[in-house]
Write an enzyme that holds these catalytic residues in place. Sequence first.
Site, PDB file in Angstrom:
ATOM      1  CB  THR A  44      -0.908  -0.004   1.252  1.00 57.52           C
ATOM      2  OG1 THR A  44      -1.698  -1.189   1.219  1.00 57.52           O
ATOM      3  CG2 THR A  44      -1.796   1.212   1.289  1.00 57.52           C
ATOM      4  CG  HIS A  47      -0.577   0.631  -4.430  1.00 60.64           C
ATOM      5  ND1 HIS A  47      -0.598   0.331  -5.765  1.00 60.64           N
ATOM      6  CD2 HIS A  47      -0.709  -0.563  -3.791  1.00 60.64           C
ATOM      7  CE1 HIS A  47      -0.755  -0.970  -5.942  1.00 60.64           C
ATOM      8  NE2 HIS A  47      -0.814  -1.545  -4.751  1.00 60.64           N
ATOM      9  CB  CYS A  97     -17.013   3.609  14.350  1.00 64.06           C
ATOM     10  SG  CYS A  97     -18.336   2.388  14.183  1.00 64.06           S
TER      11      CYS A  97
END
Lengths: 346, 346, 346, 346
Positions: A44, A47, A97
């Site tokens: 990642t 990227h 969350c």
Amino acid sequence: MAPMMKAVVKARPGAGLEMIQRPIPDYGPSEVLVKVRAASICGTDLHIYKWDKWAETRIHPPVVVGHEVCGEVVARGAAVKVPNVGDFVSLESHVICNLCAYCRTGRGHICQNTHLIGVDRDGGFAEYIAIDAQNAWVNPPDMPVEIAVLQENFGNAVHTAFATDVTAKKVLVTGCGPVGIMTIAVARAAAARSIYATDVSPYRLDLARQMGADLALNAVKENVVEQVLAATDGEGVDILLEMSGAPSAIEQGFALLKTGGEAALLGVAPGPFTFDWNHHIVFKAARVYGISGRKLWETWYQSRGLVRSGAVDLQPVVTHRFQLEDFEKAFAIMASGESGKIVLFP
Amino acid sequence: MAPMMKAVVKARPGAGLEMIQRPIPDYGPSEVLVKVRAASICGTDLHIYKWDKWAETRIHPPVVVGHEVCGEVVARGAAVKVPNVGDFVSLESHVICNLCAYCRTGRGHICQNTHLIGVDRDGGFAEYIAIDAQNAWVNPPDMPVEIAVLQENFGNAVHTAFATDVTAKKVLVTGCGPVGIMTIAVARAAAARSIYATDVSPYRLDLARQMGADLALNAVKENVVEQVLAATDGEGVDILLEMSGAPSAIEQGFALLKTGGEAALLGVAPGPFTFDWNHHIVFKAARVYGISGRKLWETWYQSRGLVRSGAVDLQPVVTHRFQLEDFEKAFAIMASGESGKIVLFP
Amino acid sequence: MAPMMKAVVKARPGAGLEMIQRPIPDYGPSEVLVKVRAASICGTDLHIYKWDKWAETRIHPPVVVGHEVCGEVVARGAAVKVPNVGDFVSLESHVICNLCAYCRTGRGHICQNTHLIGVDRDGGFAEYIAIDAQNAWVNPPDMPVEIAVLQENFGNAVHTAFATDVTAKKVLVTGCGPVGIMTIAVARAAAARSIYATDVSPYRLDLARQMGADLALNAVKENVVEQVLAATDGEGVDILLEMSGAPSAIEQGFALLKTGGEAALLGVAPGPFTFDWNHHIVFKAARVYGISGRKLWETWYQSRGLVRSGAVDLQPVVTHRFQLEDFEKAFAIMASGESGKIVLFP
Amino acid sequence: MAPMMKAVVKARPGAGLEMIQRPIPDYGPSEVLVKVRAASICGTDLHIYKWDKWAETRIHPPVVVGHEVCGEVVARGAAVKVPNVGDFVSLESHVICNLCAYCRTGRGHICQNTHLIGVDRDGGFAEYIAIDAQNAWVNPPDMPVEIAVLQENFGNAVHTAFATDVTAKKVLVTGCGPVGIMTIAVARAAAARSIYATDVSPYRLDLARQMGADLALNAVKENVVEQVLAATDGEGVDILLEMSGAPSAIEQGFALLKTGGEAALLGVAPGPFTFDWNHHIVFKAARVYGISGRKLWETWYQSRGLVRSGAVDLQPVVTHRFQLEDFEKAFAIMASGESGKIVLFP
């Protein structure tokens, strides 16, 4: 004036990263401040470095990159009970969350309100990072730093391998990047009957063998389907662990998957592709599992069990080490494909 | 000379079927001879009638067609212990080998040596059929013939619906042919929270409502995604039961599938198609199950439980009845899409 | 001086309860203050009333009793995001730690640091209660108060019934108190093949029939084993849901459980007892599941699904209603065994 | 006159066994005749030798004893397709009916019409045995005879260990007879986090350590509960594998089982005993699985996978070898408890 730290950031849209001085971050009442001891580079991050299409859409500069991190808790908010200041922790990169139905039913790893450090908020290629206390996983004080930093990514491997039951089964792992080779190690630890691995990099195929693959095949130079069929009495494999995202590997993998087999998919494809749904899934009565992140926090407990019992040895995964200042060199090697995991030390 | 019977056969390659006189079949030591009381038409039979690509490859004429059959055991081989002569039986259409690893581990439904009656060997659009004794499922003597003949196909619905746990879940059924509407009935019986259904035939959408769908939508005339999202507080569904094989329905189904959702796939697509693997499976952490036939014989036990407790009422599924001689009329209606299940009586 | 409220408390060791005036409780930053609209009596409350051995050990007076509660959120702490002031909520009675391995792996229902309202801390037989925000489950505003108050206890029924898969199975429910009869309703909703129920109270057996039992037997006056075997072709049941805790019922239940069957146990026995381990579990290859509380919060989502789809109708469960002031009358009826659920209104 | 063979039989009620000459058995159309290469002694054989209460009820002399057998197929019935004459096979000891609901749903291991060789019909402490073809499991020709003969019993260990998922979990094995120590080996192969073992025989505790136990404790001389708690940070174990049948071991095992833990029970108790149902199962939310035999034939496939991959090494299990003629010596050692597995060669 706030004390400063060095940090590797995506400062603005476009390729590249730069090291700058930034204030040491504040931490909230339920957060901890972690002094980074090591951080490792993930696909990642590459990227983001290259600023590809995905990065362009997802990243809002400026942001400190890096989400594979371990370090020491140096301060904590008033509401924090665990961990303690002084604890040596690895970080779970997804800040969830705790309020949605996923979080409330033990499936926080697919919380739709998640924020990923180093992507959606500041990450750990820096001297310090502030993060929700529950994301700081306490390690034994004597765990080697290089192993501690691997745990977040190792969790992907554990999550993928344990999406099915590999014990006594024939397993194909397509893709031998760091997660792929750690997946091989997990399957080997859990007594897979045999493990076949494919990649296009000879360097990575060597790592695959080192981590326990019985047969590691070059997906472009060798006839993978023929060789795996030969090695399995013409039957193919019980389980496919897809870590590459390459449509050709997915095709090979499903061609080799036995009727009634199971496939766990972690690899991300470059885009939609044509797939023979009938023969690969429906007629084959295949079971296919998309894998996202790590189970919070079940995967971390499993990972700890595997590492601390000695069932999995992650040491060979780390092939390169750099000072954080030398991040450019690290990213260059990462881009070459000639590496396992690359660890940065701030 | 052997006594004769009438039978509907695919006599030679090419479209159409014909009714001929054939000898009543012999039966082996482990087989039973069943006098057919009813047989129903399946989509597969229509493929054979039309002689499409699949039929051309798979069917070796001459063969008596028909695989959804019930009748009375009139004779049995010397080695047969169950069923008894006189028993009223429904037939499982897959004759499995009992020797392979699948058969030996309770997964005979995916036996690779299976022979399907009416496809690979003579079927039941005839006055008599010979079949392995274990394929003859004993019904209570007073079960209505129209229900008995449905059980083989009902088993597909049960197998698909029970590939996941639909209880208290939001469910989307794409495709409202006979199996689709029976799947709706199973999901309703098992206390699905809500059931959404799609098809392109208003006739079938009416049947879907009758069998328990809360909302039945025309997939080409209505905005399925919008309406199902509206009905689910924007969340989509927990479970997709894909019974159509239409790539557009598969696309809609996965677009509506919640993160972490499950999809069971019975529908057969016309061929390979382009699919957004990342968003529909990997990132979504979806679990996808290819469904083949019925679990042998677990599905049959489950089906019996649902029918005999009254939890599922299959009566509305049968919309048309014909004498076997009138099979041409039956196939014409079948081809129109304006039918539920069509039953033939020899 | 703080505003006052009425509350039913165990003021000191010994039998009985009393209604007193107490200050309306304070609430912390992550808590809500709930104005109680209804509270129902549980068997646990009766133990506390009577001051039995368990109560003597566990309860530290003074404490407001009552743990089955619904009401309106009238205030909330600064850190609370859900629920809102004005929301109509039902309360989960277990306040868990969120820090232990159980809480962190989706198994908070077995958190060892749990505090039970009405037992370990002040409960809801009062005008107001303060509780952790995550324990306040938001209901639709139009949900009948009597249904809303039942949900905590209904969750025990759902948790027990869904510990196994009852669909198309033969089920025995031993014990027809409120949880028992709600369990019957869940099994019926989920399409159990047949449901047998036992109790010693004719009143409760009538409720069991009303909630869906096919056969409700008096465990002391009728030959339960004989009758259930007769009703199951001599086979017994696939699933035992044990809600009584009576060793004699446990013995009957396991005697009737088929080889390979499953038993979910919610009932609490009066103490250790003699049990034929070999025949009831080992040789029988039984699977036995101890059930504790409700899965947090998966069971609540399942319960909502069952109630809101109409699959389960809880209305018949509530047999008596009293003003909170009349709690003595309510406890007297509760003690008689001639009741379903008794609801108190403050 | 039929050719004769030597065989160890229970000739009449009462203690002891004797070697006699008997005709080589006939075989039916679906059976094979196996020339025995090795047979091993099981605890069950000792019960038969001693003629205890169980034996008195179950055994109908005369019967050839012995049910752990491997050998060569020397002839087969007309209906047999697998195995071939010349194949080297191990025998599954349970001859099942193939007709009942258990057999028809992949649960033949709990078939109620099963016949156990060496118990209900003639066994394998002899030169030849005839058995249903499906009970003859084909080994690779080069498998060591001592390993081949162990597989039936090894299957009990595999079945027990795989009733749960031991990977990365803390496991307690109570009872270190041959099945117990093989269970330890399976748990070790499948990457258990840690393995604790108990027995009363120092000899067996040594074997337990050799097979992979981290801690092997004398259940009467050491404080098992205290030591295992100390080794698990006071938490206890995730999984109990109960192989002893001793009520005191069962008590210790459940005392050490964590809340939410799982227990698989293979050990057979001497009779009913007093058990604290509430604390050990209900409050603990334990999951308890009675284990019977081996899954037919899934366990055999799993066993093969573990042995042939080298994940499990069974060699240390065999501690003694005798000619069949010396069976009295073998049984004497077996009775002493100072042995692993004892193999007899006819």
